[in-house]
Motif scaffolding. Sequence first.
Motif, PDB file in Angstrom:
ATOM      1  N   ARG A 131      -5.130  11.879  -8.015  1.00 54.08           N
ATOM      2  CA  ARG A 131      -4.621  11.333  -9.271  1.00 54.08           C
ATOM      3  C   ARG A 131      -4.732   9.810  -9.317  1.00 54.08           C
ATOM      4  O   ARG A 131      -4.317   9.178 -10.286  1.00 54.08           O
ATOM      5  CB  ARG A 131      -3.175  11.766  -9.496  1.00 54.08           C
ATOM      6  CG  ARG A 131      -2.235  11.385  -8.373  1.00 54.08           C
ATOM      7  CD  ARG A 131      -0.841  11.981  -8.575  1.00 54.08           C
ATOM      8  NE  ARG A 131       0.027  11.708  -7.455  1.00 54.08           N
ATOM      9  CZ  ARG A 131       0.695  10.587  -7.274  1.00 54.08           C
ATOM     10  NH1 ARG A 131       0.573   9.627  -8.162  1.00 54.08           N
ATOM     11  NH2 ARG A 131       1.473  10.417  -6.229  1.00 54.08           N
ATOM     12  N   GLY A 132      -5.231   9.198  -8.233  1.00 55.87           N
ATOM     13  CA  GLY A 132      -5.484   7.768  -8.250  1.00 55.87           C
ATOM     14  C   GLY A 132      -4.467   6.906  -7.537  1.00 55.87           C
ATOM     15  O   GLY A 132      -4.744   5.757  -7.227  1.00 55.87           O
ATOM     16  N   GLY A 133      -3.259   7.421  -7.272  1.00 55.65           N
ATOM     17  CA  GLY A 133      -2.241   6.629  -6.601  1.00 55.65           C
ATOM     18  C   GLY A 133      -2.402   6.663  -5.092  1.00 55.65           C
ATOM     19  O   GLY A 133      -3.145   7.473  -4.542  1.00 55.65           O
ATOM     20  N   HIS A 134      -1.687   5.733  -4.421  1.00 55.44           N
ATOM     21  CA  HIS A 134      -1.747   5.650  -2.964  1.00 55.44           C
ATOM     22  C   HIS A 134      -0.453   6.112  -2.306  1.00 55.44           C
ATOM     23  O   HIS A 134      -0.354   6.128  -1.084  1.00 55.44           O
ATOM     24  CB  HIS A 134      -2.044   4.203  -2.534  1.00 55.44           C
ATOM     25  CG  HIS A 134      -3.408   3.728  -2.918  1.00 55.44           C
ATOM     26  ND1 HIS A 134      -3.739   3.402  -4.210  1.00 55.44           N
ATOM     27  CD2 HIS A 134      -4.525   3.529  -2.176  1.00 55.44           C
ATOM     28  CE1 HIS A 134      -5.006   3.027  -4.261  1.00 55.44           C
ATOM     29  NE2 HIS A 134      -5.507   3.083  -3.060  1.00 55.44           N
ATOM     30  N   ASP A 135       0.528   6.495  -3.118  1.00 57.54           N
ATOM     31  CA  ASP A 135       1.853   6.812  -2.585  1.00 57.54           C
ATOM     32  C   ASP A 135       1.839   8.002  -1.628  1.00 57.54           C
ATOM     33  O   ASP A 135       2.543   8.005  -0.614  1.00 57.54           O
ATOM     34  CB  ASP A 135       2.835   7.101  -3.737  1.00 57.54           C
ATOM     35  CG  ASP A 135       2.761   6.041  -4.826  1.00 57.54           C
ATOM     36  OD1 ASP A 135       2.467   4.878  -4.499  1.00 57.54           O
ATOM     37  OD2 ASP A 135       2.987   6.375  -5.996  1.00 57.54           O
ATOM     38  N   ASP A 136       1.032   9.022  -1.945  1.00 62.05           N
ATOM     39  CA  ASP A 136       1.026  10.240  -1.134  1.00 62.05           C
ATOM     40  C   ASP A 136       0.546   9.996   0.294  1.00 62.05           C
ATOM     41  O   ASP A 136       0.942  10.716   1.215  1.00 62.05           O
ATOM     42  CB  ASP A 136       0.130  11.308  -1.784  1.00 62.05           C
ATOM     43  CG  ASP A 136       0.653  11.765  -3.133  1.00 62.05           C
ATOM     44  OD1 ASP A 136       1.841  11.516  -3.416  1.00 62.05           O
ATOM     45  OD2 ASP A 136      -0.114  12.363  -3.903  1.00 62.05           O
ATOM     46  N   ASP A 137      -0.296   8.990   0.492  1.00 57.81           N
ATOM     47  CA  ASP A 137      -0.882   8.774   1.814  1.00 57.81           C
ATOM     48  C   ASP A 137      -0.187   7.680   2.608  1.00 57.81           C
ATOM     49  O   ASP A 137      -0.578   7.423   3.753  1.00 57.81           O
ATOM     50  CB  ASP A 137      -2.374   8.419   1.668  1.00 57.81           C
ATOM     51  CG  ASP A 137      -3.115   8.447   3.008  1.00 57.81           C
ATOM     52  OD1 ASP A 137      -2.964   9.440   3.751  1.00 57.81           O
ATOM     53  OD2 ASP A 137      -3.834   7.478   3.301  1.00 57.81           O
ATOM     54  N   LEU A 138       0.844   7.056   2.063  1.00 53.08           N
ATOM     55  CA  LEU A 138       1.468   5.935   2.762  1.00 53.08           C
ATOM     56  C   LEU A 138       2.074   6.351   4.097  1.00 53.08           C
ATOM     57  O   LEU A 138       1.741   5.784   5.152  1.00 53.08           O
ATOM     58  CB  LEU A 138       2.535   5.279   1.884  1.00 53.08           C
ATOM     59  CG  LEU A 138       3.305   4.119   2.534  1.00 53.08           C
ATOM     60  CD1 LEU A 138       2.363   3.033   3.032  1.00 53.08           C
ATOM     61  CD2 LEU A 138       4.318   3.532   1.545  1.00 53.08           C
ATOM     62  N   MET A 139       2.947   7.328   4.089  1.00 54.27           N
ATOM     63  CA  MET A 139       3.571   7.755   5.339  1.00 54.27           C
ATOM     64  C   MET A 139       2.560   8.372   6.314  1.00 54.27           C
ATOM     65  O   MET A 139       2.605   8.076   7.517  1.00 54.27           O
ATOM     66  CB  MET A 139       4.716   8.722   5.056  1.00 54.27           C
ATOM     67  CG  MET A 139       5.894   8.088   4.311  1.00 54.27           C
ATOM     68  SD  MET A 139       6.600   6.659   5.182  1.00 54.27           S
ATOM     69  CE  MET A 139       7.468   7.477   6.506  1.00 54.27           C
ATOM     70  N   PRO A 140       1.620   9.224   5.840  1.00 51.49           N
ATOM     71  CA  PRO A 140       0.582   9.699   6.763  1.00 51.49           C
ATOM     72  C   PRO A 140      -0.242   8.567   7.374  1.00 51.49           C
ATOM     73  O   PRO A 140      -0.622   8.640   8.547  1.00 51.49           O
ATOM     74  CB  PRO A 140      -0.291  10.610   5.877  1.00 51.49           C
ATOM     75  CG  PRO A 140       0.651  11.114   4.831  1.00 51.49           C
ATOM     76  CD  PRO A 140       1.553   9.945   4.546  1.00 51.49           C
ATOM     77  N   VAL A 181      -5.244  -1.686  11.952  1.00 48.71           N
ATOM     78  CA  VAL A 181      -5.058  -1.610  10.507  1.00 48.71           C
ATOM     79  C   VAL A 181      -5.520  -0.240  10.051  1.00 48.71           C
ATOM     80  O   VAL A 181      -6.547   0.273  10.515  1.00 48.71           O
ATOM     81  CB  VAL A 181      -5.857  -2.709   9.777  1.00 48.71           C
ATOM     82  CG1 VAL A 181      -5.711  -2.573   8.270  1.00 48.71           C
ATOM     83  CG2 VAL A 181      -5.417  -4.093  10.241  1.00 48.71           C
ATOM     84  N   GLU A 182      -4.774   0.367   9.162  1.00 50.09           N
ATOM     85  CA  GLU A 182      -5.108   1.702   8.653  1.00 50.09           C
ATOM     86  C   GLU A 182      -5.095   1.672   7.126  1.00 50.09           C
ATOM     87  O   GLU A 182      -4.105   1.261   6.511  1.00 50.09           O
ATOM     88  CB  GLU A 182      -4.091   2.725   9.152  1.00 50.09           C
ATOM     89  CG  GLU A 182      -4.356   4.156   8.722  1.00 50.09           C
ATOM     90  CD  GLU A 182      -5.557   4.788   9.400  1.00 50.09           C
ATOM     91  OE1 GLU A 182      -6.113   5.761   8.846  1.00 50.09           O
ATOM     92  OE2 GLU A 182      -5.938   4.322  10.496  1.00 50.09           O
ATOM     93  N   PRO A 183      -6.187   2.084   6.478  1.00 46.86           N
ATOM     94  CA  PRO A 183      -6.183   2.110   5.009  1.00 46.86           C
ATOM     95  C   PRO A 183      -5.269   3.203   4.475  1.00 46.86           C
ATOM     96  O   PRO A 183      -5.085   4.245   5.119  1.00 46.86           O
ATOM     97  CB  PRO A 183      -7.646   2.392   4.661  1.00 46.86           C
ATOM     98  CG  PRO A 183      -8.186   3.105   5.855  1.00 46.86           C
ATOM     99  CD  PRO A 183      -7.485   2.512   7.043  1.00 46.86           C
ATOM    100  N   VAL A 184      -4.712   2.962   3.318  1.00 49.92           N
ATOM    101  CA  VAL A 184      -3.924   3.976   2.607  1.00 49.92           C
ATOM    102  C   VAL A 184      -4.831   4.525   1.517  1.00 49.92           C
ATOM    103  O   VAL A 184      -5.217   3.808   0.596  1.00 49.92           O
ATOM    104  CB  VAL A 184      -2.640   3.376   2.015  1.00 49.92           C
ATOM    105  CG1 VAL A 184      -1.864   4.437   1.244  1.00 49.92           C
ATOM    106  CG2 VAL A 184      -1.760   2.803   3.122  1.00 49.92           C
ATOM    107  N   ARG A 185      -5.175   5.785   1.631  1.00 52.01           N
ATOM    108  CA  ARG A 185      -6.201   6.370   0.769  1.00 52.01           C
ATOM    109  C   ARG A 185      -5.621   6.819  -0.565  1.00 52.01           C
ATOM    110  O   ARG A 185      -4.511   7.346  -0.618  1.00 52.01           O
ATOM    111  CB  ARG A 185      -6.840   7.567   1.471  1.00 52.01           C
ATOM    112  CG  ARG A 185      -7.430   7.236   2.840  1.00 52.01           C
ATOM    113  CD  ARG A 185      -7.632   8.484   3.653  1.00 52.01           C
ATOM    114  NE  ARG A 185      -8.118   8.192   5.007  1.00 52.01           N
ATOM    115  CZ  ARG A 185      -7.989   9.010   6.031  1.00 52.01           C
ATOM    116  NH1 ARG A 185      -7.383  10.180   5.866  1.00 52.01           N
ATOM    117  NH2 ARG A 185      -8.454   8.668   7.216  1.00 52.01           N
ATOM    118  N   PRO A 186      -6.380   6.642  -1.648  1.00 49.73           N
ATOM    119  CA  PRO A 186      -5.907   7.111  -2.951  1.00 49.73           C
ATOM    120  C   PRO A 186      -5.938   8.628  -3.028  1.00 49.73           C
ATOM    121  O   PRO A 186      -6.785   9.281  -2.406  1.00 49.73           O
ATOM    122  CB  PRO A 186      -6.899   6.478  -3.933  1.00 49.73           C
ATOM    123  CG  PRO A 186      -8.154   6.294  -3.124  1.00 49.73           C
ATOM    124  CD  PRO A 186      -7.685   5.977  -1.727  1.00 49.73           C
ATOM    125  N   SER A 187      -5.022   9.181  -3.786  1.00 49.50           N
ATOM    126  CA  SER A 187      -4.995  10.621  -3.989  1.00 49.50           C
ATOM    127  C   SER A 187      -5.923  10.987  -5.143  1.00 49.50           C
ATOM    128  O   SER A 187      -6.524  10.125  -5.779  1.00 49.50           O
ATOM    129  CB  SER A 187      -3.565  11.080  -4.308  1.00 49.50           C
ATOM    130  OG  SER A 187      -3.151  10.534  -5.551  1.00 49.50           O
TER     131      SER A 187
END
Length: 242
Positions: free
Chosen positions: A49-58, A41-47
């Motif tokens: 600006r608060g969203g998690h979209d930027d880290d989803l693919m990484p 399991v890998e967490p998706v980190r918030p950016s």
Amino acid sequence: MHILAIEVSNPGAVAEHAPSGSGPGVALGLMRAGGVEVMGVEPVRPSARGGHDDDLMPAIDRLFKRAGVDPRGGSLGRVAVSIGPGGYTSVRVACAAGKLIAEACGARCVGVPSAGVVVEFIPPDARTGSVAVALAGKNDSAWVQVFADGTTHGDGRLMVAGDFPSLARDGVRILVADRFLPAPMRAAAAAAGLEIQEPVFDAAACLRLGARLPGVDPVELVPIYPREPDAVTLWRARKTKG
């Protein structure tokens, strides 16, 4: 066959007392005859600006590398996505990412209702009677789905406070609801004798449920929207004025 799960549906509704490691994340598993083995399991980190979209693919890339699995090697057979209800942008980005990966790897998609993910996380012996999950609370309503013995009992729908006594009469004892549940609905649930619990959106729970649900062609993967998105409502209003 490997299965990837994406759970970023409700990043703003992380439970205050959620176990460490839960919250927005992705999970990888190996499907076997008796079920699915969680490989990581890998967490998706918030950016910033608060969203998690930027880290989803990484995050997905980190997960596959840590597990030593090449998604392009032909072993990825399923991509399970928590499809909401949830944050409008979150579920759209998750579905788009799931479709992209599935198409690139020749995999099937699995649309996992986010309410199902919440119920899957609850230990079976802790589900006393039926369980209702309330998500996407706004104004005076919330989207509610009922589960009996861990499986859906009818379709989810928008409800208001006046609907909660009927849930209790139908055998619901636990209401899982986040902090966005409107105050009148929270008061009505308490008055009806429902035990209110916080939801946990867990990537491993999404993985387990996604391994049991049927797969679909990636083009058929769509989010669950309980209401017309605000952007569409505003566009419609501006178009009417014009």
